[in-house]
Motif scaffolding. Structure first.
Motif, mmCIF file in Angstrom:
data_model
loop_
_atom_site.group_PDB
_atom_site.id
_atom_site.type_symbol
_atom_site.label_atom_id
_atom_site.label_comp_id
_atom_site.label_asym_id
_atom_site.label_seq_id
_atom_site.Cartn_x
_atom_site.Cartn_y
_atom_site.Cartn_z
ATOM 1 N N GLU A 50 0.841 -1.450 -0.075
ATOM 2 C CA GLU A 50 -0.002 -0.101 0.037
ATOM 3 C C GLU A 50 0.925 1.398 -0.001
ATOM 4 O O GLU A 50 0.981 2.139 -0.859
ATOM 5 C CB GLU A 50 -0.983 0.059 0.925
ATOM 6 N N GLY A 51 1.684 1.821 0.978
ATOM 7 C CA GLY A 51 2.366 2.889 0.970
ATOM 8 C C GLY A 51 1.465 3.918 1.308
ATOM 9 O O GLY A 51 1.463 4.925 0.632
ATOM 10 N N ALA A 52 0.573 3.960 2.124
ATOM 11 C CA ALA A 52 -0.481 4.747 2.440
ATOM 12 C C ALA A 52 -0.101 6.576 2.531
ATOM 13 O O ALA A 52 -0.532 7.404 1.833
ATOM 14 C CB ALA A 52 -1.310 4.617 3.482
ATOM 15 N N CYS A 53 1.120 6.594 3.237
ATOM 16 C CA CYS A 53 1.724 7.850 3.276
ATOM 17 C C CYS A 53 2.668 8.454 2.217
ATOM 18 O O CYS A 53 3.361 9.465 2.377
ATOM 19 C CB CYS A 53 2.627 7.758 4.819
ATOM 20 N N GLU A 54 2.707 7.435 1.282
ATOM 21 C CA GLU A 54 3.406 7.828 -0.144
ATOM 22 C C GLU A 54 4.801 7.742 0.249
ATOM 23 O O GLU A 54 5.646 8.439 -0.411
ATOM 24 C CB GLU A 54 2.799 9.064 -0.651
ATOM 25 N N GLY A 55 5.601 6.698 1.233
ATOM 26 C CA GLY A 55 6.938 6.690 1.671
ATOM 27 C C GLY A 55 7.651 7.855 2.519
ATOM 28 O O GLY A 55 8.754 7.769 2.167
ATOM 29 N N VAL A 56 7.079 8.269 3.350
ATOM 30 C CA VAL A 56 7.640 9.276 4.053
ATOM 31 C C VAL A 56 7.660 8.817 5.406
ATOM 32 O O VAL A 56 7.942 9.673 6.332
ATOM 33 C CB VAL A 56 7.006 10.788 4.033
ATOM 34 N N CYS A 57 7.364 7.544 5.712
ATOM 35 C CA CYS A 57 7.789 6.850 7.147
ATOM 36 C C CYS A 57 6.792 7.443 8.081
ATOM 37 O O CYS A 57 7.185 7.706 9.140
ATOM 38 C CB CYS A 57 9.128 7.167 7.447
ATOM 39 N N ALA A 58 5.589 7.586 7.476
ATOM 40 C CA ALA A 58 4.498 7.935 8.513
ATOM 41 C C ALA A 58 3.232 7.088 8.500
ATOM 42 O O ALA A 58 1.992 7.210 9.135
ATOM 43 C CB ALA A 58 4.005 9.320 8.068
ATOM 44 N N CYS A 59 3.344 5.655 8.195
ATOM 45 C CA CYS A 59 2.630 4.805 8.443
ATOM 46 C C CYS A 59 3.220 3.393 8.428
ATOM 47 O O CYS A 59 4.482 3.326 8.176
ATOM 48 C CB CYS A 59 1.109 4.796 7.058
ATOM 49 N N SER A 60 2.715 2.492 8.557
ATOM 50 C CA SER A 60 3.011 1.160 8.543
ATOM 51 C C SER A 60 2.577 0.192 7.342
ATOM 52 O O SER A 60 2.808 -0.909 7.187
ATOM 53 C CB SER A 60 3.016 0.135 9.779
ATOM 54 N N THR A 61 1.999 0.655 6.201
ATOM 55 C CA THR A 61 1.313 -0.172 5.281
ATOM 56 C C THR A 61 2.242 -0.579 4.345
ATOM 57 O O THR A 61 1.672 -1.455 3.362
ATOM 58 C CB THR A 61 0.115 0.787 4.353
ATOM 59 N N CYS A 62 3.593 -0.217 4.392
ATOM 60 C CA CYS A 62 4.434 -0.961 3.301
ATOM 61 C C CYS A 62 5.373 -1.905 4.112
ATOM 62 O O CYS A 62 6.507 -2.143 3.598
ATOM 63 C CB CYS A 62 5.348 0.089 2.495
ATOM 64 N N HIS A 63 5.031 -2.205 5.228
ATOM 65 C CA HIS A 63 5.636 -3.291 6.030
ATOM 66 C C HIS A 63 5.988 -4.605 5.079
ATOM 67 O O HIS A 63 5.273 -5.223 4.380
ATOM 68 C CB HIS A 63 4.500 -3.780 7.050
ATOM 69 N N VAL A 64 7.199 -5.062 5.053
ATOM 70 C CA VAL A 64 7.851 -5.985 4.568
ATOM 71 C C VAL A 64 8.526 -6.672 5.592
ATOM 72 O O VAL A 64 9.110 -6.299 6.496
ATOM 73 C CB VAL A 64 8.668 -5.696 3.312
ATOM 74 N N ILE A 65 8.646 -8.157 5.320
ATOM 75 C CA ILE A 65 9.627 -9.186 5.969
ATOM 76 C C ILE A 65 10.524 -9.601 5.270
ATOM 77 O O ILE A 65 10.590 -10.299 4.184
ATOM 78 C CB ILE A 65 8.557 -10.182 6.418
ATOM 79 N N LEU A 66 11.827 -9.483 6.001
ATOM 80 C CA LEU A 66 13.163 -9.678 5.141
ATOM 81 C C LEU A 66 13.651 -10.983 5.786
ATOM 82 O O LEU A 66 13.280 -11.370 6.838
ATOM 83 C CB LEU A 66 13.941 -8.733 5.336
ATOM 84 N N SER A 67 14.542 -11.854 5.052
ATOM 85 C CA SER A 67 15.138 -13.125 5.637
ATOM 86 C C SER A 67 16.129 -12.436 6.640
ATOM 87 O O SER A 67 16.438 -11.116 6.650
ATOM 88 C CB SER A 67 16.066 -13.698 4.587
ATOM 89 N N ASP A 68 16.423 -13.324 7.557
ATOM 90 C CA ASP A 68 17.262 -12.876 8.630
ATOM 91 C C ASP A 68 18.536 -12.351 7.949
ATOM 92 O O ASP A 68 19.357 -11.496 8.283
ATOM 93 C CB ASP A 68 17.656 -14.196 9.560
ATOM 94 N N GLU A 69 19.058 -12.987 6.900
ATOM 95 C CA GLU A 69 20.472 -12.737 6.316
ATOM 96 C C GLU A 69 20.417 -11.274 5.621
ATOM 97 O O GLU A 69 21.403 -10.374 5.956
ATOM 98 C CB GLU A 69 20.916 -13.523 5.339
ATOM 99 N N LEU A 70 19.301 -10.992 4.738
ATOM 100 C CA LEU A 70 19.195 -9.786 4.455
ATOM 101 C C LEU A 70 18.919 -8.794 5.297
ATOM 102 O O LEU A 70 19.591 -7.709 5.249
ATOM 103 C CB LEU A 70 18.059 -9.823 3.454
#
Length: 136
Positions: A50-70
């Motif tokens: 989603e990215g509701a705040c359009e990428g300004v770190c003001a929401c959590s809708t672009c939450h992704v889960i990375l591998s431990d290594e990454l």
């Protein structure tokens, strides 16, 4: 000047209606431009982040889960540690994990070629319900 691209695979969890039949996550491999954020890569490739705040770190809708290594490489080797603001936003993310990040805060590097990014099964939007941001 075209930025170099790397392959990144987004893992889309099965939708609730599909999950009952034991279906696996949908794998979507895309070309990611070095220097773009994971959120920009997802939007450019019509991946459902989603990215509701359009990428300004003001929401959590672009939450992704990375591998431990990454996750470890980002923080230890590539100087992309989560900021305090990002950690505050992640605290509100649905399905938070130890390797969760905000897609708008992670920049693609050449070393990320072949990496996988897991999308959570749901997001929580406190930004504004019903607002659908349009990619610029």
């Amino acid at each position: 000047a075209d930025a170099p691209t790397v392959k990144i695979t987004f893992l889309n969890p099965p939708s609730k209606s599909d999950a009952d039949d034991g279906s696996k996550a949908e794998r979507i491999t895309v070309d990611a431009r070095v220097g773009e954020t994971l959120l920009q890569v997802a939007h450019r490739n019509h991946i459902d982040v989603e990215g509701a705040c359009e990428g300004v770190c003001a929401c959590s809708t672009c939450h992704v889960i990375l591998s431990d290594e990454l996750y470890d490489k980002l923080t230890d080797e590539w100087d992309q540690e989560p900021s305090e603001d990002e950690e505050d936003m992640l605290d509100m993310a649905f399905g938070l994990t130890d390797t969760s990040r905000l897609g708008c805060q992670v920049s693609v590097t050449e070393e990320m070629d072949g990496e996988e990014v897991q999308l959570p099964s749901a997001t929580r939007n406190f930004y504004v319900d019903g607002h659908v941001p349009q990619p610029h």
